[in-house]
Write a protein that holds these residues in place. Sequence first.
Motif, PDB file in Angstrom:
ATOM      1  N   UNK A  41       0.800  -1.222   0.000  1.00 20.15           N
ATOM      2  CA  UNK A  41       0.000   0.000   0.000  1.00 20.15           C
ATOM      3  C   UNK A  41       0.837   1.278   0.000  1.00 20.15           C
ATOM      4  N   UNK A  42       2.160   1.161   0.138  1.00 16.00           N
ATOM      5  CA  UNK A  42       3.017   2.350   0.115  1.00 16.00           C
ATOM      6  C   UNK A  42       3.049   2.944  -1.286  1.00 16.00           C
ATOM      7  N   UNK A  43       2.952   4.255  -1.341  1.00 22.88           N
ATOM      8  CA  UNK A  43       2.983   4.913  -2.655  1.00 22.88           C
ATOM      9  C   UNK A  43       4.371   4.842  -3.272  1.00 22.88           C
ATOM     10  N   UNK A  44       5.387   5.060  -2.454  1.00 24.75           N
ATOM     11  CA  UNK A  44       6.764   4.990  -2.932  1.00 24.75           C
ATOM     12  C   UNK A  44       7.360   3.671  -2.449  1.00 24.75           C
ATOM     13  N   UNK A  45       7.625   2.780  -3.379  1.00 27.34           N
ATOM     14  CA  UNK A  45       8.192   1.474  -3.053  1.00 27.34           C
ATOM     15  C   UNK A  45       9.713   1.602  -2.986  1.00 27.34           C
ATOM     16  N   UNK A  46      10.300   1.131  -1.895  1.00 24.43           N
ATOM     17  CA  UNK A  46      11.748   1.172  -1.743  1.00 24.43           C
ATOM     18  C   UNK A  46      12.390   0.005  -2.474  1.00 24.43           C
ATOM     19  N   UNK A  47      13.646   0.185  -2.840  1.00 23.13           N
ATOM     20  CA  UNK A  47      14.415  -0.903  -3.435  1.00 23.13           C
ATOM     21  C   UNK A  47      14.747  -1.925  -2.352  1.00 23.13           C
ATOM     22  N   UNK A  48      14.704  -3.201  -2.717  1.00 19.81           N
ATOM     23  CA  UNK A  48      15.015  -4.269  -1.779  1.00 19.81           C
ATOM     24  C   UNK A  48      16.037  -5.187  -2.422  1.00 19.81           C
ATOM     25  N   UNK A  49      17.062  -5.539  -1.693  1.00 19.73           N
ATOM     26  CA  UNK A  49      18.059  -6.489  -2.165  1.00 19.73           C
ATOM     27  C   UNK A  49      17.518  -7.892  -1.927  1.00 19.73           C
ATOM     28  N   UNK A  50      16.899  -8.473  -2.958  1.00 26.38           N
ATOM     29  CA  UNK A  50      16.220  -9.753  -2.803  1.00 26.38           C
ATOM     30  C   UNK A  50      17.189 -10.896  -2.553  1.00 26.38           C
ATOM     31  N   UNK A  51      18.429 -10.775  -2.979  1.00 25.88           N
ATOM     32  CA  UNK A  51      19.417 -11.832  -2.719  1.00 25.88           C
ATOM     33  C   UNK A  51      19.740 -11.911  -1.234  1.00 25.88           C
ATOM     34  N   UNK A  52      19.833 -10.775  -0.573  1.00 27.88           N
ATOM     35  CA  UNK A  52      20.076 -10.760   0.870  1.00 27.88           C
ATOM     36  C   UNK A  52      18.814 -11.185   1.610  1.00 27.88           C
ATOM     37  N   UNK A  53      17.652 -10.781   1.098  1.00 24.60           N
ATOM     38  CA  UNK A  53      16.382 -11.108   1.752  1.00 24.60           C
ATOM     39  C   UNK A  53      16.142 -12.620   1.787  1.00 24.60           C
ATOM     40  N   UNK A  54      16.685 -13.353   0.816  1.00 23.09           N
ATOM     41  CA  UNK A  54      16.517 -14.807   0.782  1.00 23.09           C
ATOM     42  C   UNK A  54      17.192 -15.490   1.970  1.00 23.09           C
TER      43      UNK A  54
END
Length: 97
Positions: A41-54
């Motif tokens: 629901x956030x209007x501004x989506x932040x960048x996410x490091x999906x490799x670290x998130x895994x």
Amino acid sequence: MLASMDLRGRIVIADRGYDTDRILNLLQEQQATAVIPSRLHRRVQRETDWWVYKERHLVECLFNKLKNYRRLATRYDKLAASFSAFLSLAAIVLWLA
């Protein structure tokens, strides 16, 4: 709990439930890197490091495997030393398997 920890230069990985401005500002003040996906629901989506998130998935899988040991899941041990010792033993068994 995060305010009492020294997170300078650390990476904090959490799920979307922790995507609040208060937590993100606290992590920014402590100079920590936040790897928290933005809520939808956030209007501004932040960048996410999906490799670290895994990496978070690996930790959750470990907790799931440890819960299979009924003694850990129900906390039969009354002393913290006994609980910690069995936790270590279960982790070693999982690591060797």
